[in-house]
Scaffold this active site. Structure first.
Site, PDB file in Angstrom:
ATOM      1  N   HIS A 170       0.873  -1.008  -0.008  1.00  0.00           N
ATOM      2  CA  HIS A 170      -0.034  -0.118   0.060  1.00  0.00           C
ATOM      3  C   HIS A 170       0.954   1.154  -0.133  1.00  0.00           C
ATOM      4  O   HIS A 170       1.970   1.353   0.520  1.00  0.00           O
ATOM      5  CB  HIS A 170      -0.661  -0.093   1.258  1.00  0.00           C
ATOM      6  CG  HIS A 170      -1.899   1.134   1.540  1.00  0.00           C
ATOM      7  ND1 HIS A 170      -3.238   1.282   0.643  1.00  0.00           N
ATOM      8  CD2 HIS A 170      -1.837   2.186   2.077  1.00  0.00           C
ATOM      9  CE1 HIS A 170      -3.568   2.200   1.093  1.00  0.00           C
ATOM     10  NE2 HIS A 170      -2.827   3.039   1.795  1.00  0.00           N
ATOM     11  N   ASP A 216     -15.142   3.081   8.055  1.00  0.00           N
ATOM     12  CA  ASP A 216     -13.878   3.861   7.338  1.00  0.00           C
ATOM     13  C   ASP A 216     -14.595   4.496   6.161  1.00  0.00           C
ATOM     14  O   ASP A 216     -14.297   5.922   6.047  1.00  0.00           O
ATOM     15  CB  ASP A 216     -12.651   3.209   6.981  1.00  0.00           C
ATOM     16  CG  ASP A 216     -11.776   4.062   6.415  1.00  0.00           C
ATOM     17  OD1 ASP A 216     -11.299   4.893   7.158  1.00  0.00           O
ATOM     18  OD2 ASP A 216     -11.244   3.945   5.033  1.00  0.00           O
ATOM     19  N   ARG A 264     -14.347  13.166   7.107  1.00  0.00           N
ATOM     20  CA  ARG A 264     -13.025  13.654   7.413  1.00  0.00           C
ATOM     21  C   ARG A 264     -12.679  14.529   6.382  1.00  0.00           C
ATOM     22  O   ARG A 264     -12.004  15.685   6.575  1.00  0.00           O
ATOM     23  CB  ARG A 264     -11.909  12.712   7.664  1.00  0.00           C
ATOM     24  CG  ARG A 264     -12.172  12.034   9.205  1.00  0.00           C
ATOM     25  CD  ARG A 264     -11.122  10.589   9.280  1.00  0.00           C
ATOM     26  NE  ARG A 264      -9.782  10.985   9.072  1.00  0.00           N
ATOM     27  CZ  ARG A 264      -8.917  10.174   8.366  1.00  0.00           C
ATOM     28  NH1 ARG A 264      -9.349   9.018   8.299  1.00  0.00           N
ATOM     29  NH2 ARG A 264      -7.654  10.459   8.117  1.00  0.00           N
ATOM     30  N   SER A 296      -7.404   4.181   9.733  1.00  0.00           N
ATOM     31  CA  SER A 296      -8.076   4.002   8.303  1.00  0.00           C
ATOM     32  C   SER A 296      -7.363   2.991   7.416  1.00  0.00           C
ATOM     33  O   SER A 296      -7.889   2.191   6.869  1.00  0.00           O
ATOM     34  CB  SER A 296      -8.108   5.161   7.828  1.00  0.00           C
ATOM     35  OG  SER A 296      -8.584   5.343   6.430  1.00  0.00           O
ATOM     36  N   LYS A 310      -8.411  -1.315   6.668  1.00  0.00           N
ATOM     37  CA  LYS A 310      -8.555  -1.776   5.455  1.00  0.00           C
ATOM     38  C   LYS A 310      -7.631  -3.019   5.066  1.00  0.00           C
ATOM     39  O   LYS A 310      -7.910  -3.827   4.318  1.00  0.00           O
ATOM     40  CB  LYS A 310      -8.671  -0.570   4.432  1.00  0.00           C
ATOM     41  CG  LYS A 310      -9.913   0.246   4.496  1.00  0.00           C
ATOM     42  CD  LYS A 310      -9.764   1.326   3.564  1.00  0.00           C
ATOM     43  CE  LYS A 310      -8.853   2.354   3.799  1.00  0.00           C
ATOM     44  NZ  LYS A 310      -8.925   3.892   3.415  1.00  0.00           N
TER      45      LYS A 310
HETATM   46  N1  URA Z   1      -5.439   6.948   2.891  1.00  0.00           N
HETATM   47  C1  URA Z   1      -6.480   6.296   3.837  1.00  0.00           C
HETATM   48  O1  URA Z   1      -6.852   5.229   3.610  1.00  0.00           O
HETATM   49  N2  URA Z   1      -6.892   6.946   4.980  1.00  0.00           N
HETATM   50  C2  URA Z   1      -6.649   7.995   5.480  1.00  0.00           C
HETATM   51  O2  URA Z   1      -7.131   8.528   6.569  1.00  0.00           O
HETATM   52  C3  URA Z   1      -5.521   8.708   4.792  1.00  0.00           C
HETATM   53  C4  URA Z   1      -5.171   7.918   3.467  1.00  0.00           C
END
Ligand code: URA
Length: 424
Positions: A82, A161, A168, A183, A187
């Site tokens: 990621h 999320d 957010r 967050s 995931k």
């Molecule tokens: N990427 C994400 O998945 N979440 C965040 O809060 C910031 C970047």
């Protein structure tokens, strides 16, 4: 328990219990807690932070708000990679087939681009026919058959999320380290991989602006991963200038293909090689230099590129159909000197405004447009020499605005390091 008590407790910098965090997250998800109440709590968290225990609990509660993918039907160790998001970041497009060509299983669910950073799914969809929406069963079957599948998020993954992130985004509460860490990690953990590799970008074109913040984000994400016994490794890399030369979907796929054929730009290759050798080292228990030798061999003997072609075919794409706009114009330098800085954030925004990115997830993007640099930080440029090419279609770009993204001086400053730290 009421949400007002919870907001007040965080406003007074006190530690929330797991039950209080659960009450807030689940209440927001079922709409008994309203947007304005959640916004207030998020702002209190942004200002007053969270302890590691609170952040780990928040991650766990969000993770359990939806489906958790079971990848146990895949034979072997599954790796997920990621990036926290950068400009010109096509690392996954190179790293994933490269590792898959060496037998590592890559089962990756990626996101779409938002704002000035691009998303892997959009980039892949610039290849005509490439299908990023395959079922979970087919996803697993494909990884077992060819070691790799790159798809968009399926199912109901971490709905908490999804809802909190959208809030957010419009309430100035994105830039909180515990909120970002929970967050991302909720995931990643829901996606089911055995090893999680995260490229934490730092610099003007990234979410983390300072090395100190990037290190703190990496530290807590590694700690969250460890609490689930999932090896999590964070590489902190510089995002003060775009990665590689191209920005924009088709253009980035083209640059990734060149890299897979052994002709990649130095900075992109350095990030790919560092991340890949750490993963190979972790999976195959070999030294870093042996891992790098293996990886270079795969780039030079065509195996990494062949794996990318196999991936594209398996997901219905035509590798020979990657359209790039033919409306191209050159932006020239108005002075000579050394390039000491290139504003990645501004160039990302300019590419987005050409149509390469979106402001909201409903916007349509144009795969064919973008920017290709002719110069990188540390290079010398003559007056009237090309700085970059603009690939446009319906929308234009302001020439002066582009030129102003380049800081050109008489003296060359020290070129910043690209790989800043490894946290594991
Ligand atoms: N990427 C994400 O998945 N979440 C965040 O809060 C910031 C970047």
């Amino acid at each position: 328990m009421t949400i007002i008590d919870i907001i007040n407790k965080k406003r007074l910098k006190k530690e929330l219990t797991r039950e209080e965090i659960k009450f807030a997250v689940n209440g927001y998800l079922d709409s008994t807690i309203k947007d304005y109440q959640m916004s207030s709590l998020l702002m209190a968290i942004l200002l007053n932070g969270m302890t590691d225990r609170e952040t780990i609990d928040l991650t766990d509660i969000m993770l359990k708000s939806g489906d958790i993918i079971d990848l146990s039907k895949i034979d072997g160790i599954v790796v997920d990679k990621h990036s926290t998001g950068g400009v010109g970041d096509k690392v996954t497009l190179v790293l994933a087939p490269l590792l898959a060509s060496l037998g590592i299983k890559i089962a990756k669910m990626s996101g779409r681009g938002l704002g000035h950073t691009g998303g892997t799914i959009d980039k892949l969809e610039s290849i005509k026919g490439f299908n990023t929406k395959i079922s979970e069963d087919k996803f697993i079957e494909q990884v077992n058959n060819i070691n790799i599948a790159l798809v968009g998020q399926t199912g109901n993954l971490v709905p908490a999320d999804k809802k909190i992130y959208a809030l957010r985004d419009v309430t100035g509460t994105v830039e909180s380290i515990p909120l970002i860490a929970s967050s991302i990690m909720s995931k990643k953990l829901a996606s089911g991989a055995d090893i999680i590799m995260i490229d934490v970008k730092v610099g003007s074109g990234a979410l983390m602006k300072t090395l100190e913040d990037a290190k703190e984000l990496a530290r807590i994400m590694v700690k969250i991963g460890k609490s689930y016994r999932k090896p999590t490794i964070c590489l902190i890399t510089n995002m003060d200038e775009p990665l590689g030369y191209s920005i924009g979907n088709s253009l980035e796929v083209q640059e990734a293909i060149n890299t897979l054929k052994g002709n990649g730009p130095k900075d992109l290759l350095e990030v790919v090689m560092t991340l890949s050798s750490i993963i190979i080292g972790a999976v195959n228990k070999i030294s870093n230099s042996d891992a790098k030798d293996l990886l270079f061999k795969q780039l030079n003997n065509g195996e990494a590129y062949n794996k990318f072609v196999e991936l594209v075919q398996a997901q219905g794409g035509d590798i020979n159909k990657i359209a790039i706009s033919n409306k191209v114009y050159s932006i020239k330098s108005n002075k000579e000197g050394f390039i000491n800085h290139i504003d990645a954030l501004r160039l990302g925004e300019i590419a987005k405004n050409l149509g390469a990115g979106r402001n909201t997830l409903d916007d349509k993007i144009d795969y064919e447009v973008g920017l290709v640099l002719n110069k990188k930080v540390g290079d010398y440029v003559e007056k009237d020499e090309e700085l970059l090419k603009v690939y446009a279609k319906d929308k234009g770009a302001n020439v002066n605005e582009i030129i102003n993204c380049f800081r050109i001086d008489k003296e060359l400053e020290a070129v910043p390091k690209l790989i800043l730290d490894i946290v594991k």
